[in-house]
Design a protein around this motif. Structure first.
Motif, mmCIF file in Angstrom:
data_model
loop_
_atom_site.group_PDB
_atom_site.id
_atom_site.type_symbol
_atom_site.label_atom_id
_atom_site.label_comp_id
_atom_site.label_asym_id
_atom_site.label_seq_id
_atom_site.Cartn_x
_atom_site.Cartn_y
_atom_site.Cartn_z
ATOM 1 N N ALA A 137 -24.716 16.065 -44.382
ATOM 2 C CA ALA A 137 -25.616 17.027 -45.021
ATOM 3 C C ALA A 137 -26.676 17.500 -44.036
ATOM 4 N N GLU A 138 -27.001 18.788 -44.074
ATOM 5 C CA GLU A 138 -28.041 19.372 -43.234
ATOM 6 C C GLU A 138 -29.082 20.039 -44.117
ATOM 7 N N VAL A 139 -30.247 20.295 -43.540
ATOM 8 C CA VAL A 139 -31.332 20.949 -44.272
ATOM 9 C C VAL A 139 -31.302 22.445 -43.971
ATOM 10 N N PHE A 140 -31.335 23.270 -45.024
ATOM 11 C CA PHE A 140 -31.327 24.718 -44.900
ATOM 12 C C PHE A 140 -32.508 25.301 -45.667
ATOM 13 N N THR A 141 -32.841 26.541 -45.377
ATOM 14 C CA THR A 141 -33.916 27.248 -46.069
ATOM 15 C C THR A 141 -33.326 28.397 -46.872
ATOM 16 N N CYS A 142 -33.609 28.436 -48.154
ATOM 17 C CA CYS A 142 -33.085 29.470 -49.037
ATOM 18 C C CYS A 142 -33.642 30.837 -48.640
ATOM 19 N N GLU A 143 -32.760 31.821 -48.496
ATOM 20 C CA GLU A 143 -33.187 33.158 -48.098
ATOM 21 C C GLU A 143 -33.906 33.903 -49.215
ATOM 22 N N CYS A 145 -35.855 32.208 -52.129
ATOM 23 C CA CYS A 145 -37.119 31.603 -52.570
ATOM 24 C C CYS A 145 -37.849 30.849 -51.461
ATOM 25 N N GLY A 146 -37.184 30.612 -50.328
ATOM 26 C CA GLY A 146 -37.834 29.934 -49.214
ATOM 27 C C GLY A 146 -37.852 28.425 -49.313
ATOM 28 N N ALA A 147 -37.259 27.862 -50.366
ATOM 29 C CA ALA A 147 -37.256 26.411 -50.527
ATOM 30 C C ALA A 147 -36.240 25.774 -49.583
ATOM 31 N N GLU A 148 -36.535 24.552 -49.139
ATOM 32 C CA GLU A 148 -35.593 23.802 -48.324
ATOM 33 C C GLU A 148 -34.651 23.007 -49.223
ATOM 34 N N SER A 162 -29.322 27.940 -54.760
ATOM 35 C CA SER A 162 -28.659 27.910 -56.064
ATOM 36 C C SER A 162 -27.984 29.252 -56.315
ATOM 37 N N ASN A 163 -27.090 29.283 -57.296
ATOM 38 C CA ASN A 163 -26.448 30.537 -57.678
ATOM 39 C C ASN A 163 -27.455 31.514 -58.265
ATOM 40 N N ASN A 164 -28.497 30.977 -58.899
ATOM 41 C CA ASN A 164 -29.539 31.832 -59.458
ATOM 42 C C ASN A 164 -30.234 32.621 -58.353
ATOM 43 N N CYS A 165 -30.588 31.932 -57.247
ATOM 44 C CA CYS A 165 -31.225 32.618 -56.118
ATOM 45 C C CYS A 165 -30.252 33.596 -55.460
#
Length: 215
Positions: A137-143, A145-148, A162-165
């Protein structure tokens, strides 16, 4: 592809398929998918790299005697890609070039047919499971909402937490928008292709409903 010949070099298994209709599969020893994904090339390339280091960008490893099965180091040389391609094309008549092109097209069609077959789908399921189970597993930043967030999926498949984002981003970006003609006034309007609206505005929507009621 039928029976294969197997060679192991520096712990990596390379195979060729003498009965394959694909010219490259018949003549070149190629590593498995997992090894190719981590940058392992064909056998002759790896033999040259083991002795000389990485292949310079834009260069090809060439068989001096034109025999792809002779992978002795002395038979290998590194040439600029343009020179390598020119040497091969100079020896080819238009008929041979056309036959090679036809073979490539046919090979792609056969490959696509195999990938759609039950055998091909089963291979992809098993391969996907092996790759997924071995991935950390790696850490990513959501394009959006900006959450990790953490994920084992590859970088190219990791853009949203998430699919919502993902849905919000697609709507905001307009990537799914299309032009439609208003069913009431005929004007062109832009709307998400998954939307059911047929009118360009609330007024036109009301007019369209009145038309249906009157018909």
């Amino acid at each position: 592809m039928g029976a294969s010949e197997r060679v192991v070099f520096r712990g990596v298994t390379f195979r060729r398929y003498p009965d394959s209709k694909n010219w490259a599969d018949r003549w070149y020893f190629t590593p498995g998918v997992a090894d190719r994904q981590r940058g392992v090339g064909r056998l002759h390339q790896e033999i040259w790299k083991a002795a000389n280091g990485s292949i310079p960008k834009g260069h090809h490893v060439h068989h001096r005697d034109e025999n792809p099965l002779n992978n002795d180091l002395d038979n290998l040389e590194c040439l600029p890609g343009r020179e390598h391609n020119h040497n091969h094309s100079a020896d080819s008549s238009p008929e041979v070039a056309a036959a090679r092109l036809a073979g490539l097209v046919a090979g792609r069609e056969r490959a696509a047919e195999w990938h759609r077959s039950e055998e091909g789908r089963a291979w992809h399921r098993e391969h996907g499971k092996r790759v997924w189970d071995g991935r950390q597993a790696e850490v990513f930043t959501c394009e959006q909402c900006g959450a990790e967030y953490q994920s084992r999926a590859a970088q190219g498949h990791n853009r949203f937490c998430s699919n919502n984002c993902k849905t919000k981003w697609r709507k905001a970006s307009g990537v799914d928008d299309e032009d439609r003609a208003c069913a009431f006034c005929g004007n062109t309007f832009r709307i998400n292709k998954y939307a059911v609206a047929r009118a360009c505005s609330r007024v036109c929507g009301q007019g369209l409903r009145r038309q249906r009621a009157a018909s």
